[in-house]
Design an enzyme around this catalytic site. Sequence first.
Site, PDB file in Angstrom:
ATOM      1  N   HIS B  67       0.879  -1.176   0.000  1.00 11.42           N
ATOM      2  CA  HIS B  67       0.000   0.000   0.000  1.00 11.42           C
ATOM      3  C   HIS B  67       0.909   1.217   0.000  1.00 11.42           C
ATOM      4  O   HIS B  67       1.673   1.424   0.936  1.00 11.42           O
ATOM      5  CB  HIS B  67      -0.905   0.016   1.233  1.00 11.42           C
ATOM      6  CG  HIS B  67      -2.007  -0.984   1.163  1.00 11.42           C
ATOM      7  ND1 HIS B  67      -2.522  -1.608   2.273  1.00 11.42           N
ATOM      8  CD2 HIS B  67      -2.715  -1.459   0.106  1.00 11.42           C
ATOM      9  CE1 HIS B  67      -3.492  -2.432   1.908  1.00 11.42           C
ATOM     10  NE2 HIS B  67      -3.614  -2.359   0.587  1.00 11.42           N
ATOM     11  N   ARG B 125      -3.321   4.576  -2.453  1.00 12.27           N
ATOM     12  CA  ARG B 125      -3.157   3.308  -1.742  1.00 12.27           C
ATOM     13  C   ARG B 125      -2.939   2.137  -2.696  1.00 12.27           C
ATOM     14  O   ARG B 125      -2.161   1.216  -2.409  1.00 12.27           O
ATOM     15  CB  ARG B 125      -4.415   3.078  -0.908  1.00 12.27           C
ATOM     16  CG  ARG B 125      -4.613   1.685  -0.317  1.00 12.27           C
ATOM     17  CD  ARG B 125      -5.964   1.653   0.395  1.00 12.27           C
ATOM     18  NE  ARG B 125      -6.429   0.324   0.732  1.00 12.27           N
ATOM     19  CZ  ARG B 125      -6.163  -0.287   1.892  1.00 12.27           C
ATOM     20  NH1 ARG B 125      -5.417   0.283   2.801  1.00 12.27           N
ATOM     21  NH2 ARG B 125      -6.657  -1.495   2.121  1.00 12.27           N
ATOM     22  N   HIS B 195       2.965  -2.937   6.639  1.00 13.76           N
ATOM     23  CA  HIS B 195       1.993  -1.879   6.389  1.00 13.76           C
ATOM     24  C   HIS B 195       2.143  -0.790   7.435  1.00 13.76           C
ATOM     25  O   HIS B 195       2.876  -0.928   8.397  1.00 13.76           O
ATOM     26  CB  HIS B 195       0.567  -2.438   6.516  1.00 13.76           C
ATOM     27  CG  HIS B 195       0.158  -3.372   5.433  1.00 13.76           C
ATOM     28  ND1 HIS B 195      -0.770  -3.045   4.461  1.00 13.76           N
ATOM     29  CD2 HIS B 195       0.536  -4.642   5.157  1.00 13.76           C
ATOM     30  CE1 HIS B 195      -0.937  -4.073   3.650  1.00 13.76           C
ATOM     31  NE2 HIS B 195      -0.165  -5.064   4.038  1.00 13.76           N
TER      32      HIS B 195
END
Lengths: 293, 333
Positions: B67, B125, B195
């Site tokens: 992401h 994203r 992440h």
Amino acid sequence: MQPRRQPSPAPPPPPPPPALRPGAPLLALLLLLSLRGAAAVPEEPGQSQDAGPSRGLLQQAARAALHFFNFRAGSPSALRVLAAVQEGRAWVNPKEGCKVDLVFSTERYKAEESTFQEGEEGLGKCSARVFFKNQKPRPAINVTCTRLFEKKKQQQEDYLLYKQMKRLKAPLDGVSIPDSHGHIDPSLRPVWDLAFLGSSYVMWEKTTQSLHYYLAQLTGVKQWKTDDDEIDFDYTVLLHEFSTQEIIPCRIHLVWYPGKQLKVKYHCQELQTPEASGTEEGSAVAPTKLSNF
Amino acid sequence: MDTYSYNKYHTMGEIYQWMSQISEEYAEVVTQHFLGMTYEARPMYYLKISQPSSDPKKIFWMDCGIHVREWITPAFCQWFVKEILQNHKDDSRISRLLTNLDLYVLPVLNIDGYIYTWTTNRLWRKSRSSHNNGTCFGSDLNRNFNESWCGVGASKDCKNSKFCGTGSVSEPETKAVSSFVESKKDNILCFLTMHSYGQLILTPYGHTKNKSSNHEELIQVGQKAANALKAKYGTNYRVGSSADILYALSGSSKDWARDIGIPFSFTFELRDNGTHGFTLPEVQIQPTCEETMEAVVSILDDVHEKYWPLSGAGTVASGTMVLSLLLPFAGLL
């Protein structure tokens, strides 16, 4: 009274009240969930604390309460963020909504780039009642917090920020705060703090049992008027909604003066969820007239 | 690599350059490998850190930048590689790990998207694949894996941030990672995907509240890692399955990795808790990377200990070893 739910393949739905008679109106479900020490480590290996709706719900309530607290305090120098939920209970009435009583700790919001992110000042403590109503657009909040800063000092800080803002000249065009690397120019910090304060109003209104927001970026300044006594600030932000991971653009217009109730109007783009019904607008209807709007 | 600044965020161009330079500088242990092409036809590379040996090795996989607004993650992958390489001879903990484990690191999985966050939209994203006749862009690569694809917590609408793609593994980036990991799955012991933000160590699953067969062990390992992380600067991480402590999601790489048989599969959500969110200030890169390093090495230690238990220096073998020797005889008692 701590009904600890054992880990199970699917969380059992809240137990329905004992059946009275067929067709009886559904009475309020009393769901007593007690959560102690929200940051606790599982006590036995393998029995992870079931962090299902109860913990999540308390977090949501704390967030809503804090946004409201920050808005109502109207103090850009005394903004708070959530440290930890300490205890709470919830009552769910499927027709009306969900009421949460809770106690949580807070720390000072520090947008500056310290390497240590944990607050070094003491923790504040708040107790709140939050009502996520099914029909009404915003959670109803009653919240009190222990004082983090001495009142006089807080007023002085706010007045200092106010003076810094008065010295800042528009245009603040093309401003993007923070920049891509997370940096905020120190001279623009007051602008950011004020933007955060106004955004708190918006985030209070939009927080639900499942949606919660963070202020991601200040993307533009439409107006920055300081020639009157009050600061008249019209700006755009991007909010980050966590459960959908969407970025929501909002336009916010606020009027602020140290010690006076903050006035806010806003307009956000709709969130892409099945429940989204259109653009959301709102304003703080203050008793004094909104002469600048 | 003394001049490369690990305390700053780097463009993709700089990262490509860093990869080739570091594999040159540490040529005896690092090699750069081609994984596949992105949607916009850019090459994906991973680094393999491997101590030369005649013995077969097992594999640790870590990817960052799936992401792309989560800039701290590629920064961590680079930091991790640097730490391992600078210390692999002197640090006994690391050299022990490298005797039996090869470390595969993919510093940026979603290259097109990462570049887009530098040129156009810092808060993007997804990938940059084109849909609906060029009117809509990007799939959420962490909803595109072949694990309960496009079920809960994912969307069939391209405009959505969690768009699962046009089909399971429809995106070239997902395909590149999937094919490779699948081909090596018998040898991969640990799969980490990085992440931000949220300060969490997540175990399977996101697509169901059911737990993996080794859930207790994963929680234990995760908790130990969180404790090691916290010991550094006091940062609090929570540990639990995605469905329990984050939200429901399907088609994630971590769930898929676990289900093809990789025993230790975790997602990390790095700093912070929302104060800065995706735009974590550069001054926090170093402390974040240092504390995260503690957590990842803790997991590596646990994995290593499980498969290559330390033999006692003559005296008592470890408790678990004694038990595993006695258990077959328990039935005779």
